[in-house]
Design an enzyme around this catalytic site. Structure first.
Site, PDB file in Angstrom:
ATOM      1  N   ASP A   1       0.891  -1.167   0.000  1.00  0.00           N
ATOM      2  CA  ASP A   1       0.000   0.000   0.000  1.00  0.00           C
ATOM      3  C   ASP A   1       0.924   1.209   0.000  1.00  0.00           C
ATOM      4  O   ASP A   1       1.590   1.491   0.998  1.00  0.00           O
ATOM      5  CB  ASP A   1      -0.881  -0.051   1.259  1.00  0.00           C
ATOM      6  CG  ASP A   1      -1.765   1.179   1.399  1.00  0.00           C
ATOM      7  OD1 ASP A   1      -1.580   2.142   0.625  1.00  0.00           O
ATOM      8  OD2 ASP A   1      -2.626   1.167   2.295  1.00  0.00           O
TER       9      ASP A   1
ATOM     10  N   ASP B   1      -4.107  -1.649  -2.212  1.00  0.00           N
ATOM     11  CA  ASP B   1      -2.837  -2.371  -2.371  1.00  0.00           C
ATOM     12  C   ASP B   1      -2.492  -2.602  -3.837  1.00  0.00           C
ATOM     13  O   ASP B   1      -3.289  -3.153  -4.587  1.00  0.00           O
ATOM     14  CB  ASP B   1      -2.908  -3.717  -1.644  1.00  0.00           C
ATOM     15  CG  ASP B   1      -3.033  -3.528  -0.145  1.00  0.00           C
ATOM     16  OD1 ASP B   1      -2.035  -3.159   0.476  1.00  0.00           O
ATOM     17  OD2 ASP B   1      -4.153  -3.699   0.376  1.00  0.00           O
TER      18      ASP B   1
ATOM     19  N   TYR C   1      -3.305   9.536  -0.406  1.00  0.00           N
ATOM     20  CA  TYR C   1      -3.331   9.370   1.040  1.00  0.00           C
ATOM     21  C   TYR C   1      -2.362   8.269   1.489  1.00  0.00           C
ATOM     22  O   TYR C   1      -2.412   7.144   0.991  1.00  0.00           O
ATOM     23  CB  TYR C   1      -4.751   9.058   1.520  1.00  0.00           C
ATOM     24  CG  TYR C   1      -4.846   9.173   3.014  1.00  0.00           C
ATOM     25  CD1 TYR C   1      -4.777  10.417   3.626  1.00  0.00           C
ATOM     26  CD2 TYR C   1      -4.935   8.043   3.807  1.00  0.00           C
ATOM     27  CE1 TYR C   1      -4.817  10.532   5.003  1.00  0.00           C
ATOM     28  CE2 TYR C   1      -4.977   8.143   5.183  1.00  0.00           C
ATOM     29  CZ  TYR C   1      -4.916   9.402   5.772  1.00  0.00           C
ATOM     30  OH  TYR C   1      -4.943   9.519   7.134  1.00  0.00           O
TER      31      TYR C   1
ATOM     32  N   GLY D   1      18.720  -6.082   0.181  1.00  0.00           N
ATOM     33  CA  GLY D   1      18.889  -7.483  -0.199  1.00  0.00           C
ATOM     34  C   GLY D   1      17.659  -8.353  -0.141  1.00  0.00           C
ATOM     35  O   GLY D   1      17.567  -9.346  -0.852  1.00  0.00           O
ATOM     36  N   ASN D   2      16.690  -8.016   0.725  1.00  0.00           N
ATOM     37  CA  ASN D   2      15.501  -8.851   0.882  1.00  0.00           C
ATOM     38  C   ASN D   2      14.370  -7.990   1.441  1.00  0.00           C
ATOM     39  O   ASN D   2      14.616  -7.118   2.267  1.00  0.00           O
ATOM     40  CB  ASN D   2      15.823  -9.990   1.875  1.00  0.00           C
ATOM     41  CG  ASN D   2      14.753 -11.048   1.877  1.00  0.00           C
ATOM     42  OD1 ASN D   2      13.583 -10.781   2.161  1.00  0.00           O
ATOM     43  ND2 ASN D   2      15.140 -12.260   1.534  1.00  0.00           N
TER      44      ASN D   2
ATOM     45  N   LYS E   1      -7.921  -5.207   3.752  1.00  0.00           N
ATOM     46  CA  LYS E   1      -8.522  -4.922   5.049  1.00  0.00           C
ATOM     47  C   LYS E   1      -8.636  -6.163   5.921  1.00  0.00           C
ATOM     48  O   LYS E   1      -9.647  -6.378   6.609  1.00  0.00           O
ATOM     49  CB  LYS E   1      -9.908  -4.252   4.882  1.00  0.00           C
ATOM     50  CG  LYS E   1      -9.894  -2.988   4.036  1.00  0.00           C
ATOM     51  CD  LYS E   1      -9.178  -1.827   4.702  1.00  0.00           C
ATOM     52  CE  LYS E   1      -9.304  -0.542   3.901  1.00  0.00           C
ATOM     53  NZ  LYS E   1      -8.326  -0.439   2.797  1.00  0.00           N
TER      54      LYS E   1
ATOM     55  N   TYR F   1       3.398  -7.520  18.194  1.00  0.00           N
ATOM     56  CA  TYR F   1       2.450  -8.019  17.214  1.00  0.00           C
ATOM     57  C   TYR F   1       2.267  -7.008  16.080  1.00  0.00           C
ATOM     58  O   TYR F   1       1.849  -5.877  16.301  1.00  0.00           O
ATOM     59  CB  TYR F   1       1.100  -8.300  17.880  1.00  0.00           C
ATOM     60  CG  TYR F   1       0.105  -8.822  16.899  1.00  0.00           C
ATOM     61  CD1 TYR F   1       0.283 -10.079  16.322  1.00  0.00           C
ATOM     62  CD2 TYR F   1      -0.994  -8.077  16.512  1.00  0.00           C
ATOM     63  CE1 TYR F   1      -0.611 -10.570  15.405  1.00  0.00           C
ATOM     64  CE2 TYR F   1      -1.899  -8.561  15.591  1.00  0.00           C
ATOM     65  CZ  TYR F   1      -1.697  -9.809  15.041  1.00  0.00           C
ATOM     66  OH  TYR F   1      -2.587 -10.291  14.122  1.00  0.00           O
TER      67      TYR F   1
ATOM     68  N   LYS G   1      -1.275  -7.177  11.170  1.00  0.00           N
ATOM     69  CA  LYS G   1      -2.210  -6.657  10.167  1.00  0.00           C
ATOM     70  C   LYS G   1      -1.462  -6.260   8.909  1.00  0.00           C
ATOM     71  O   LYS G   1      -0.793  -5.243   8.858  1.00  0.00           O
ATOM     72  CB  LYS G   1      -2.967  -5.445  10.719  1.00  0.00           C
ATOM     73  CG  LYS G   1      -3.910  -5.771  11.842  1.00  0.00           C
ATOM     74  CD  LYS G   1      -5.127  -6.552  11.370  1.00  0.00           C
ATOM     75  CE  LYS G   1      -5.999  -6.902  12.552  1.00  0.00           C
ATOM     76  NZ  LYS G   1      -5.242  -7.638  13.604  1.00  0.00           N
TER      77      LYS G   1
ATOM     78  N   ASP H   1      -2.451  -6.678   4.764  1.00  0.00           N
ATOM     79  CA  ASP H   1      -3.359  -7.230   3.760  1.00  0.00           C
ATOM     80  C   ASP H   1      -2.638  -8.325   2.979  1.00  0.00           C
ATOM     81  O   ASP H   1      -1.632  -8.060   2.311  1.00  0.00           O
ATOM     82  CB  ASP H   1      -3.846  -6.109   2.843  1.00  0.00           C
ATOM     83  CG  ASP H   1      -4.591  -5.045   3.644  1.00  0.00           C
ATOM     84  OD1 ASP H   1      -5.221  -5.416   4.655  1.00  0.00           O
ATOM     85  OD2 ASP H   1      -4.516  -3.863   3.278  1.00  0.00           O
TER      86      ASP H   1
ATOM     87  N   GLN I   1      -5.253 -28.596  -9.668  1.00  0.00           N
ATOM     88  CA  GLN I   1      -5.471 -29.731 -10.597  1.00  0.00           C
ATOM     89  C   GLN I   1      -4.337 -30.751 -10.591  1.00  0.00           C
ATOM     90  O   GLN I   1      -3.284 -30.509 -10.011  1.00  0.00           O
ATOM     91  CB  GLN I   1      -5.684 -29.218 -12.034  1.00  0.00           C
ATOM     92  CG  GLN I   1      -6.699 -28.113 -12.187  1.00  0.00           C
ATOM     93  CD  GLN I   1      -8.147 -28.527 -12.056  1.00  0.00           C
ATOM     94  OE1 GLN I   1      -9.007 -27.714 -11.836  1.00  0.00           O
ATOM     95  NE2 GLN I   1      -8.424 -29.797 -12.193  1.00  0.00           N
TER      96      GLN I   1
HETATM   97  C1  F6R Z   1      -7.613  -0.488   7.769  1.00  0.00           C
HETATM   98  C2  F6R Z   1      -7.430   0.798   7.092  1.00  0.00           C
HETATM   99  C3  F6R Z   1      -8.377   1.907   7.384  1.00  0.00           C
HETATM  100  C4  F6R Z   1      -7.719   2.971   8.287  1.00  0.00           C
HETATM  101  C5  F6R Z   1      -8.717   4.093   8.628  1.00  0.00           C
HETATM  102  C6  F6R Z   1      -8.076   5.203   9.472  1.00  0.00           C
HETATM  103  O1  F6R Z   1      -6.647  -1.410   7.368  1.00  0.00           O
HETATM  104  O2  F6R Z   1      -6.521   0.983   6.336  1.00  0.00           O
HETATM  105  O3  F6R Z   1      -9.582   1.450   7.925  1.00  0.00           O
HETATM  106  O4  F6R Z   1      -7.239   2.374   9.452  1.00  0.00           O
HETATM  107  O5  F6R Z   1      -9.229   4.657   7.459  1.00  0.00           O
HETATM  108  O6  F6R Z   1      -6.975   5.688   8.775  1.00  0.00           O
HETATM  109  P1  F6R Z   1      -6.126   6.971   9.271  1.00  0.00           P
HETATM  110  O7  F6R Z   1      -5.650   6.633  10.649  1.00  0.00           O
HETATM  111  O8  F6R Z   1      -5.025   7.045   8.261  1.00  0.00           O
HETATM  112  O9  F6R Z   1      -7.057   8.142   9.229  1.00  0.00           O
HETATM  113 MG    MG Z   2      -4.984  -2.409   2.027  1.00  0.00          MG
HETATM  114 MG    MG Z   3      -4.199   0.808   3.618  1.00  0.00          MG
END
Ligand code: F6R
Ligand code: MG
Ligand code: MG
Length: 387
Positions: free
Chosen positions: A34, A76, A113, A126-127, A155, A251, A254, A256, A264
């Protein structure tokens, strides 16, 4: 006297080339990031796709890659590439990195954005592991005809693939081939990652089916990373987990996710691979990465989440891999047979949304992407009285 060794050398070279032609080892790499959305975290601007197509065309002309397909799912940008460099090739990772970098410059020009948001480091080293973009790659020797499915979700998180991957490779009520096709009957090996501990375990299905489920039923922690056919350890599926290695102990689940599944002739049939998505099962992600919602299977053109930034989407593209070229795609969820699934997903969306800030719509505190809870508790610490 010198003729014999020369002849045998010539024979060796030609036979190697001949063998090389017969046994094409192809790598499929799906790399996504993204790097800026149009109207918030919504869709990829067409200009970014154009930049990616330009970069990958140049790489194909230079024979760095064999073929490619560029698409977008939500916010993405997806680079689907075939090449002969193997998995984790620094050349291929660098190509993806530079492509995202160039597209980020355009995203900045356009004021998109979150321009460049998934490029977490300044320079490539390198990776792509731990650098932000998601990567799913597999290398295999091509069969005479080799169908694959590329899944791309928006998402949600890599653990969202746990349920469908389990059904595809371990559930006989989903995959008839497990019961009636001798080539699938031995079952599959699941490679599962504990994303909290950064540890990997291999488990056998069907023998350890219940143990596998006791892990992967917690998709925020245990993520199926790869699947192998048990009879010959041939790679069958791979899920992107690159970002999960980012910061040990913290952690960062998150991301995507994307996945590649082979179809087959000794692997599950195309229809067995798509069948689990007929249920819009609940996944974590959605608004602010902090809510449960139904995963809606959609066509490429409908991968435009708007309802509460969702609901989470998934696109499936079918290709034939032929001498390292990508033939296709077929936009698999554009089938009307998934209309009822989408309708149910919309009903579940309404149902879940009515819970507002309450769990289980909102994720538990340990899984939320961000939370005000510590601040609220701090503010209240003197007002909490022991009874
Ligand atoms: C979830 C996602 C969106 C943002 C939401 C707030 O993966 O990308 O739901 O979390 O739009 O975004 P900001 O904090 O950038 O305003
Ligand atoms: Mg996304
Ligand atoms: Mg996003």
């Amino acid at each position: 006297m010198i003729v014999a060794p020369i002849l045998s050398l010539l024979y060796f070279i030609t036979s190697q080339t001949y063998l090389g032609d017969l046994m094409v080892r192809t790598t499929v790499s799906v790399i996504k990031a993204d790097i800026g959305g149009l109207a918030g975290h919504h869709i990829v601007h067409p200009r970014l796709k154009e930049v990616a197509i330009e970069e990958l065309s140049n790489a194909r002309d230079a024979r760095l890659i064999e073929d490619f397909y560029v698409t977008a799912v939500g916010d993405d940008l997806q680079l689907i590439m075939t090449h002969r460099k193997g998995v984790e090739s620094s050349e291929i990772h660098e190509l993806a990195w530079n492509t995202f970098k160039r597209a980020t410059n355009v995203a900045k020009e356009l004021g998109l954005y979150g321009a460049g948001q998934d490029l977490l480091k300044d320079a490539f080293s390198g990776n792509l592991k731990g650098m932000g973009p998601g990567v799913a790659e597999m290398e295999f020797e091509e069969r005479p005809s080799d169908p694959i499915v590329i899944f791309m979700a928006d998402k949600t998180e890599p653990g969202a693939f746990n349920l469908p991957i389990f059904k595809i490779f371990a559930d006989p009520f989903n995959t008839a081939g497990l019961v009636i096709d001798p080539r699938l009957h031995d079952g599959f090996i699941f490679e599962i990652m504990d994303v909290y501990e950064s540890k990997i375990v291999e488990m056998n299905s069907p023998e350890e089916m219940y143990d596998i489920l006791s892990l992967i039923g917690t998709p925020g922690r245990y993520v199926v990373r790869r699947v192998f056919r048990k009879s010959d350890r041939e790679i069958a599926a791979v899920v992107s987990t690159t970002r999960l290695n980012l910061i040990a102990g913290k952690y960062v689940g998150k991301d995507d996710p994307v996945a590649i599944v082979r179809a087959q002739s000794g692997f599950p049939a195309l229809g067995e691979i798509l069948e689990p998505y007929s249920l819009p099962f609940l996944v974590a992600g959605w608004m602010r990465g902090s809510h449960h919602g139904p995963l809606m299977p959609v066509s490429e053109k409908d991968a435009r989440p708007t309802r509460f930034d969702g609901p989470p989407r998934i696109v499936a593209l079918g290709f034939q891999v032929q001498e390292s070229k990508l033939i296709g795609p077929s936009d698999l969820f554009s089938d009307v047979a998934f209309d009822e699934t989408r309708r149910l997903a919309n009903i579940i969306t309404d149902y879940m949304r009515r819970h507002g800030p309450f769990m289980p719509h909102r994720l538990g505190p340990e899984e939320m992407e961000y939370t005000t809870l510590p601040k609220v508790l701090e503010k209240l610490k003197d007002r909490f009285k022991t009874e």
